[in-house]
Scaffold this motif. Structure first.
Motif, PDB file in Angstrom:
ATOM      1  N   PHE A  39       0.838  -1.204   0.000  1.00  0.00           N
ATOM      2  CA  PHE A  39       0.000   0.000   0.000  1.00  0.00           C
ATOM      3  C   PHE A  39       0.874   1.254   0.000  1.00  0.00           C
ATOM      4  O   PHE A  39       0.602   2.213  -0.728  1.00  0.00           O
ATOM      5  CB  PHE A  39      -0.941   0.018   1.205  1.00  0.00           C
ATOM      6  CG  PHE A  39      -1.740   1.285   1.280  1.00  0.00           C
ATOM      7  CD1 PHE A  39      -2.856   1.461   0.487  1.00  0.00           C
ATOM      8  CD2 PHE A  39      -1.341   2.337   2.095  1.00  0.00           C
ATOM      9  CE1 PHE A  39      -3.566   2.649   0.498  1.00  0.00           C
ATOM     10  CE2 PHE A  39      -2.040   3.519   2.124  1.00  0.00           C
ATOM     11  CZ  PHE A  39      -3.163   3.670   1.326  1.00  0.00           C
ATOM     12  N   GLY A 182     -20.134   1.701  19.271  1.00  0.00           N
ATOM     13  CA  GLY A 182     -20.933   1.903  18.055  1.00  0.00           C
ATOM     14  C   GLY A 182     -20.052   1.952  16.818  1.00  0.00           C
ATOM     15  O   GLY A 182     -20.368   1.344  15.786  1.00  0.00           O
ATOM     16  N   ILE A 183     -18.911   2.650  16.930  1.00  0.00           N
ATOM     17  CA  ILE A 183     -17.977   2.750  15.801  1.00  0.00           C
ATOM     18  C   ILE A 183     -17.439   1.368  15.433  1.00  0.00           C
ATOM     19  O   ILE A 183     -17.384   1.003  14.250  1.00  0.00           O
ATOM     20  CB  ILE A 183     -16.809   3.708  16.145  1.00  0.00           C
ATOM     21  CG1 ILE A 183     -17.309   5.152  16.188  1.00  0.00           C
ATOM     22  CG2 ILE A 183     -15.673   3.573  15.136  1.00  0.00           C
ATOM     23  CD1 ILE A 183     -16.325   6.134  16.775  1.00  0.00           C
ATOM     24  N   GLY A 186     -20.026  -0.495  13.580  1.00  0.00           N
ATOM     25  CA  GLY A 186     -20.160   0.091  12.242  1.00  0.00           C
ATOM     26  C   GLY A 186     -19.014  -0.326  11.340  1.00  0.00           C
ATOM     27  O   GLY A 186     -19.218  -0.625  10.158  1.00  0.00           O
ATOM     28  N   ARG A 193     -19.491  -5.470   4.242  1.00  0.00           N
ATOM     29  CA  ARG A 193     -20.137  -5.060   2.983  1.00  0.00           C
ATOM     30  C   ARG A 193     -19.094  -4.883   1.875  1.00  0.00           C
ATOM     31  O   ARG A 193     -19.311  -5.271   0.735  1.00  0.00           O
ATOM     32  CB  ARG A 193     -20.874  -3.728   3.171  1.00  0.00           C
ATOM     33  CG  ARG A 193     -22.154  -3.829   3.971  1.00  0.00           C
ATOM     34  CD  ARG A 193     -23.041  -2.628   3.724  1.00  0.00           C
ATOM     35  NE  ARG A 193     -22.451  -1.372   4.143  1.00  0.00           N
ATOM     36  CZ  ARG A 193     -22.667  -0.790   5.321  1.00  0.00           C
ATOM     37  NH1 ARG A 193     -23.461  -1.363   6.193  1.00  0.00           N
ATOM     38  NH2 ARG A 193     -22.103   0.357   5.624  1.00  0.00           N
ATOM     39  N   THR A 201     -19.470   1.263  -4.242  1.00  0.00           N
ATOM     40  CA  THR A 201     -19.462   2.659  -4.692  1.00  0.00           C
ATOM     41  C   THR A 201     -18.054   3.253  -4.703  1.00  0.00           C
ATOM     42  O   THR A 201     -17.723   4.052  -5.583  1.00  0.00           O
ATOM     43  CB  THR A 201     -20.361   3.500  -3.765  1.00  0.00           C
ATOM     44  OG1 THR A 201     -21.518   2.742  -3.459  1.00  0.00           O
ATOM     45  CG2 THR A 201     -20.757   4.811  -4.401  1.00  0.00           C
TER      46      THR A 201
ATOM     47  N   ASP B 201      -5.794   8.415   4.150  1.00  0.00           N
ATOM     48  CA  ASP B 201      -5.703   7.761   2.840  1.00  0.00           C
ATOM     49  C   ASP B 201      -6.754   6.658   2.691  1.00  0.00           C
ATOM     50  O   ASP B 201      -7.551   6.429   3.602  1.00  0.00           O
ATOM     51  CB  ASP B 201      -4.285   7.195   2.656  1.00  0.00           C
ATOM     52  CG  ASP B 201      -3.808   7.339   1.225  1.00  0.00           C
ATOM     53  OD1 ASP B 201      -4.653   7.239   0.321  1.00  0.00           O
ATOM     54  OD2 ASP B 201      -2.612   7.555   1.007  1.00  0.00           O
ATOM     55  N   MET B 202      -6.700   5.937   1.584  1.00  0.00           N
ATOM     56  CA  MET B 202      -7.713   4.922   1.292  1.00  0.00           C
ATOM     57  C   MET B 202      -7.559   3.671   2.155  1.00  0.00           C
ATOM     58  O   MET B 202      -8.374   2.749   2.053  1.00  0.00           O
ATOM     59  CB  MET B 202      -7.651   4.523  -0.188  1.00  0.00           C
ATOM     60  CG  MET B 202      -8.210   5.575  -1.135  1.00  0.00           C
ATOM     61  SD  MET B 202      -9.913   6.054  -0.794  1.00  0.00           S
ATOM     62  CE  MET B 202     -10.821   4.621  -1.327  1.00  0.00           C
ATOM     63  N   ASP B 203      -6.514   3.590   2.968  1.00  0.00           N
ATOM     64  CA  ASP B 203      -6.392   2.441   3.880  1.00  0.00           C
ATOM     65  C   ASP B 203      -7.160   2.683   5.173  1.00  0.00           C
ATOM     66  O   ASP B 203      -7.132   1.835   6.075  1.00  0.00           O
ATOM     67  CB  ASP B 203      -4.916   2.137   4.195  1.00  0.00           C
ATOM     68  CG  ASP B 203      -4.220   3.306   4.860  1.00  0.00           C
ATOM     69  OD1 ASP B 203      -4.699   4.448   4.712  1.00  0.00           O
ATOM     70  OD2 ASP B 203      -3.185   3.086   5.516  1.00  0.00           O
ATOM     71  N   ILE B 205     -10.803   3.089   6.940  1.00  0.00           N
ATOM     72  CA  ILE B 205     -12.201   2.736   6.662  1.00  0.00           C
ATOM     73  C   ILE B 205     -13.108   3.973   6.655  1.00  0.00           C
ATOM     74  O   ILE B 205     -14.108   4.009   5.931  1.00  0.00           O
ATOM     75  CB  ILE B 205     -12.700   1.676   7.680  1.00  0.00           C
ATOM     76  CG1 ILE B 205     -14.099   1.147   7.346  1.00  0.00           C
ATOM     77  CG2 ILE B 205     -12.694   2.207   9.094  1.00  0.00           C
ATOM     78  CD1 ILE B 205     -14.129   0.150   6.245  1.00  0.00           C
ATOM     79  N   ILE B 208     -12.949   5.454   3.224  1.00  0.00           N
ATOM     80  CA  ILE B 208     -13.752   4.648   2.291  1.00  0.00           C
ATOM     81  C   ILE B 208     -15.232   4.977   2.484  1.00  0.00           C
ATOM     82  O   ILE B 208     -15.968   5.183   1.511  1.00  0.00           O
ATOM     83  CB  ILE B 208     -13.482   3.139   2.503  1.00  0.00           C
ATOM     84  CG1 ILE B 208     -12.027   2.818   2.160  1.00  0.00           C
ATOM     85  CG2 ILE B 208     -14.419   2.301   1.634  1.00  0.00           C
ATOM     86  CD1 ILE B 208     -11.607   1.389   2.431  1.00  0.00           C
ATOM     87  N   ILE B 211     -15.954   8.239   0.866  1.00  0.00           N
ATOM     88  CA  ILE B 211     -16.013   8.149  -0.606  1.00  0.00           C
ATOM     89  C   ILE B 211     -17.330   7.495  -1.042  1.00  0.00           C
ATOM     90  O   ILE B 211     -17.927   7.878  -2.047  1.00  0.00           O
ATOM     91  CB  ILE B 211     -14.789   7.351  -1.137  1.00  0.00           C
ATOM     92  CG1 ILE B 211     -13.495   8.136  -0.886  1.00  0.00           C
ATOM     93  CG2 ILE B 211     -14.942   7.019  -2.619  1.00  0.00           C
ATOM     94  CD1 ILE B 211     -13.380   9.435  -1.624  1.00  0.00           C
ATOM     95  N   VAL B 212     -17.779   6.524  -0.261  1.00  0.00           N
ATOM     96  CA  VAL B 212     -19.057   5.854  -0.572  1.00  0.00           C
ATOM     97  C   VAL B 212     -20.210   6.862  -0.486  1.00  0.00           C
ATOM     98  O   VAL B 212     -21.069   6.922  -1.373  1.00  0.00           O
ATOM     99  CB  VAL B 212     -19.275   4.668   0.402  1.00  0.00           C
ATOM    100  CG1 VAL B 212     -20.697   4.155   0.305  1.00  0.00           C
ATOM    101  CG2 VAL B 212     -18.300   3.540   0.090  1.00  0.00           C
ATOM    102  N   ALA B 318     -15.737   9.245  12.664  1.00  0.00           N
ATOM    103  CA  ALA B 318     -15.637   8.273  13.751  1.00  0.00           C
ATOM    104  C   ALA B 318     -14.449   8.619  14.651  1.00  0.00           C
ATOM    105  O   ALA B 318     -13.896   7.746  15.313  1.00  0.00           O
ATOM    106  CB  ALA B 318     -15.486   6.869  13.177  1.00  0.00           C
ATOM    107  N   GLU B 337     -20.914   5.485  14.289  1.00  0.00           N
ATOM    108  CA  GLU B 337     -21.476   4.416  13.452  1.00  0.00           C
ATOM    109  C   GLU B 337     -22.381   4.949  12.341  1.00  0.00           C
ATOM    110  O   GLU B 337     -22.532   4.299  11.300  1.00  0.00           O
ATOM    111  CB  GLU B 337     -22.281   3.457  14.322  1.00  0.00           C
ATOM    112  CG  GLU B 337     -23.322   4.207  15.104  1.00  0.00           C
ATOM    113  CD  GLU B 337     -24.342   3.313  15.777  1.00  0.00           C
ATOM    114  OE1 GLU B 337     -24.669   2.274  15.228  1.00  0.00           O
ATOM    115  OE2 GLU B 337     -24.814   3.708  16.850  1.00  0.00           O
ATOM    116  N   PHE B 340     -20.877   5.085   8.958  1.00  0.00           N
ATOM    117  CA  PHE B 340     -20.787   3.828   8.209  1.00  0.00           C
ATOM    118  C   PHE B 340     -22.156   3.367   7.715  1.00  0.00           C
ATOM    119  O   PHE B 340     -22.247   2.553   6.799  1.00  0.00           O
ATOM    120  CB  PHE B 340     -20.139   2.751   9.088  1.00  0.00           C
ATOM    121  CG  PHE B 340     -18.787   3.149   9.585  1.00  0.00           C
ATOM    122  CD1 PHE B 340     -17.715   3.236   8.710  1.00  0.00           C
ATOM    123  CD2 PHE B 340     -18.569   3.482  10.911  1.00  0.00           C
ATOM    124  CE1 PHE B 340     -16.470   3.632   9.148  1.00  0.00           C
ATOM    125  CE2 PHE B 340     -17.332   3.883  11.358  1.00  0.00           C
ATOM    126  CZ  PHE B 340     -16.272   3.959  10.469  1.00  0.00           C
TER     127      PHE B 340
END
Lengths: 207, 393
Positions: A39, A182-183, A186, A193, A201, B201-203, B205, B208, B211-212, B318, B337, B340
């Motif tokens: 990465f 909660g986090i 989530g 997913r 997306t 960055d994209m690593d 969550i 991500i 972005i969603v 978060a 949460e 997400f």
């Protein structure tokens, strides 16, 4: 195939990271480390895309003489000076890059950070206006905690530190932990997913 | 237990021991070594990938008490019980544990712990043999495994139910209901929408998730024909955001309205990025601002500047430490949460809503377990709370 391959990579990488958390045996421990290194390599090379984007946008702004194009000239000059000095003469103490970093970038960053003091004051003023019962409770708690942290509070009432610490240790910690739980839930749900390809997306494959 | 001078070779141990005993008899305790450590144990370090042995002991009676003479503990290792001990390291006084990370799996080792006062050393009896090995399961994470399996099972079960066409009720989230309102307001005012996907960055969550949600917001801006500006602080996030927005514009049949130049990279520098985004807010005057992702100290700098421009602001993160700032400066905040859950909520797709339902049920079960643990702990039974925190009973 454009979407299938990224989904397979996501699935394999995601499952490997989950397994390595529970299985300390090789090869999983080394694999997760390997994924992290990959990465970093990808992210480093992606810098080229970012720099390319900056150059493209600002060159266009200058060529079309859009409002504020002069700032784009300064930005591109700064980018070129920093990159050339760093690549050409290194980044160690005594170099041009080192001088620019410590005498330009760090003070500018500190200046932005220092603005926080003023923003906190204006935000706190709005938050602590006692317009509702909740805001009044917040105001009372904030005053107690603030007084418990300064010598004048102890001078006014020697139990302020005890009450302030109780607010921080119990109601505050309980609230923070509830949010954290909660986090965590989530994160598990969102990760599932993504790993199973239900949520696509983020890779431009929403439908 | 054996006591002898630090530099004395093993071959002359007996003679030096006699000499030291004789000297001690004349000069009292001054020239003898400190009391030895006790209860020495050496075990294969649990829950690791091999290559390490854990040694524990009870400190010398002269460490922090007695003669107060212990300066540290010397760790010695050999592959034979009686000879060949080599110096590994010296740990300071007060320490009662050492992890030898230099073992070879499958090889038997013996260890001696020597209490030293800087001149003399008193050795423990050798312990061993002990052999390091890699484990196939991390015992301390059994609680996490059960929780993950339980939650994943619930999510998959509800996804399956959604596939079969069962109607799922999802609780309303004010911040997400306001997304349409915010984009609509920007459209009416003829101003752009600004979307800030955090500084990670994209690593991460959260990025991500950000972005969603961007994809869902982009569909709305594409439908309404409102410009969408996305400044990013990472090159990979910029690429992902460009792909996501482009796809969203295609999905609603407005590929012509997509402008990749509005999704731009600013800088990786935290406060440089904050300055850049603040500049955009002041120049472009967006009517709606979204902050969705991972934020640090720049959160309030961004949100207060956005507030001063009069934009409707919706934040989601978060990062517990940044939530108070967003709650104060923004009109709506997605707490933890909810960030997400946002994508599933906005898409209304049954599969995604199923996962949301599973998440809510998981939360209900964990609340019940926490309540039970609290009640048991109140009555002096700590096995559940211990298991939840350490993973071992």
């Amino acid at each position: 195939m454009r979407h299938q391959i990224p989904l397979i990579i996501t699935f394999v990488a995601g499952i490997t990271m989950i397994v390595q958390y529970f299985v300390p045996h090789e090869p999983f421990a080394a694999l997760s480390q390997q994924f992290r290194i990959w990465f970093l390599i990808i992210a480093t090379f992606a810098m080229i895309l970012g720099v390319g984007n900056i150059i493209k946008i600002h060159v266009e702004r200058i060529s079309r003489a859009r409002p504020g194009w002069g700032y784009s000239v300064i930005l591109l000059a700064g980018l070129a000076t920093t990159a050339i000095s760093g690549i050409g003469w290194g980044i160690q103490p005594g170099t041009i890059f080192f001088y620019l970093f410590w005498n330009l970038l760090i003070p500018l960053g500190s200046t932005m950070f220092a603005l926080l003091a003023f923003f906190i004051t204006s935000a706190a003023y709005r938050a602590f206006r006692a317009r509702t019962a909740e805001a009044t409770l917040l105001l009372a708690a904030a005053i107690i905690v603030m007084l418990s942290r300064v010598p004048v509070g102890t001078y006014l009432w020697d139990r302020f530190p005890i009450v302030g610490n109780w607010i921080m240790d119990y109601p505050n910690t309980a609230g923070q932990r509830a949010i954290m739980i909660g986090i965590a839930l989530g994160v598990v749900s969102a990760s599932l997913r993504i790993i199973l390809g239900i949520e696509r997306t983020y890779m431009g494959a929403g439908k | 237990m054996r006591r002898y001078g630090r530099r004395a070779p093993y071959a002359t141990e007996f003679i030096i021991g006699i000499l030291l005993l004789g000297t001690s008899a004349v000069q009292g305790e001054a020239l003898s070594g400190p009391a030895p450590v006790t209860q020495v144990v050496a075990i294969d370090k649990p829950n690791d990938s091999g290559g390490s042995v854990l040694i524990r002991w009870k400190r010398s009676a002269d460490d922090g008490a007695g003669m107060m003479s212990v300066k540290g503990y010397e760790i010695l290792r050999s592959v034979e019980r009686e000879k060949g001990y080599e110096h590994l390291t010296v740990v300071p006084a007060g320490v009662e544990e050492y992890v030898d990370n230099t073992t070879v799996d499958g090889t038997s080792y013996f260890y001696i712990i020597g209490a030293t006062d800087g001149v003399h050393r008193t050795d423990s009896d050798p312990v061993g043999p002990v052999m390091s090995s890699a484990q196939w399961f991390h015992q301390g994470r059994l609680n996490m495994l059960i929780a993950t399996v339980l939650l994943s099972g619930l999510v998959l079960w509800f996804i399956n139910r959604a596939k079969k066409g069962k109607k799922l009720y999802i609780r309303p989230i004010a911040g997400l209901q306001a997304v349409d309102e915010a984009v609509g307001r920007a459209t009416e005012m003829g101003r752009p929408v600004l979307y800030v996907p955090g500084i990670q960055d994209m690593d991460n969550i959260q990025t991500i998730a950000g972005i969603v949600i961007l994809g869902r917001v982009a569909e709305r801006t594409a439908q309404y024909g409102t410009p969408l500006i996305v400044p990013t602080s990472r090159s990979l996030v910029m690429t992902a955001a460009q792909e996501t927005v482009k796809e969203a514009y295609l999905n609603v049949g407005r590929p012509d309205a997509y402008n990749p130049d509005l999704i731009r990279y600013l800088t990786d520098d935290q406060f440089g990025y904050a300055a850049g985004v603040d500049g955009m807010m002041v120049r472009e005057k967006p009517a709606a601002i979204f902050y969705m992702g991972a934020f640090y100290a720049e959160s309030l700098i961004l949100a207060e500047t956005g507030h001063s421009t009069g934009a409707i602001q919706i934040a989601g993160t978060a990062m517990p430490a940044q939530l108070p700032f967003f709650v104060t400066a923004c009109d709506y905040t997605l707490i933890g949460e909810e960030l997400f859950a946002a994508s599933a909520y906005l898409s209304k797709e049954p599969l995604l809503l199923g996962s949301l339902k599973g998440q809510d049920w998981g939360k209900a079960i964990f609340i019940a377990i926490l309540l039970l643990g609290s009640i048991l702990a109140s009555f002096g039974h700590y096995f559940l709370s211990d298991w939840l925190t350490t993973g071992s009973l």
